[in-house]
Design a protein around this motif. Structure first.
Motif, PDB file in Angstrom:
ATOM      1  N   SER A 180      32.665  33.439  55.203  1.00  0.00           N
ATOM      2  CA  SER A 180      33.549  34.464  54.650  1.00  0.00           C
ATOM      3  C   SER A 180      33.486  35.691  55.548  1.00  0.00           C
ATOM      4  CB  SER A 180      33.138  34.822  53.215  1.00  0.00           C
ATOM      5  OG  SER A 180      31.814  35.321  53.177  1.00  0.00           O
ATOM      6  N   ASP A 235      34.472  40.182  55.772  1.00  0.00           N
ATOM      7  CA  ASP A 235      34.908  41.450  55.194  1.00  0.00           C
ATOM      8  C   ASP A 235      35.437  42.287  56.348  1.00  0.00           C
ATOM      9  OD1 ASP A 235      35.175  44.013  54.192  1.00  0.00           O
ATOM     10  OD2 ASP A 235      33.370  43.915  52.975  1.00  0.00           O
ATOM     11  N   GLU A 276      34.391  45.923  56.744  1.00  0.00           N
ATOM     12  CA  GLU A 276      33.041  46.126  57.274  1.00  0.00           C
ATOM     13  C   GLU A 276      32.838  45.418  58.603  1.00  0.00           C
ATOM     14  OE1 GLU A 276      30.798  48.101  55.969  1.00  0.00           O
ATOM     15  OE2 GLU A 276      32.090  48.614  54.247  1.00  0.00           O
TER      16      GLU A 276
END
Length: 116
Positions: A71, A73, A76
């Motif tokens: 995964s 982000d 970030e």
């Protein structure tokens, strides 16, 4: 250029879990796909998992399908690899990578050791 900070490696018993993290900096806002390779001494690097920038396409090595989850982000600039049901032969150095305009950039690697 892109720089990385990897974390999450370590020693775990067979059947256990680890979560790897890799945070990119520098020109991270231009990064496309990210992911993880692994390498054992004397062997070539093996793709473990990759994910596109939008997260819509995820590729896994056949050997880890159903056990590992990648995964990311983008806010970030971080990619994660959740590894479950680890096996001793998955002991390796795991390298984060990112693709920027077709060029691969590599993290320093993090050691994962799975004891039997």
């Amino acid at each position: 250029q892109v720089q990385f900070v990897e974390s999450g490696g370590g020693l775990v018993q067979a059947g256990g879990s680890l979560r790897l993290s890799c945070t990119a900096s520098g020109r991270a806002f231009l990064i496309g796909s990210m992911g993880w390779y692994r390498q054992t001494p004397g062997n070539q690097r093996e793709l473990v998992a990759s994910i596109t920038r939008g997260g819509d396409i995820r590729n896994y090595a056949n050997s880890v399908k159903g056990r590992f989850t990648i995964s990311r982000d983008n806010a970030e600039n971080t990619v994660y690899l959740q590894m479950n049901s680890l096996k001793p032969d998955e002991t390796a150095v795991y390298y984060c990578f990112a693709v920027l305009y077709g060029t691969y950039y590599w993290g320093q690697g993090t050691q994962v050791t799975v004891s039997s």
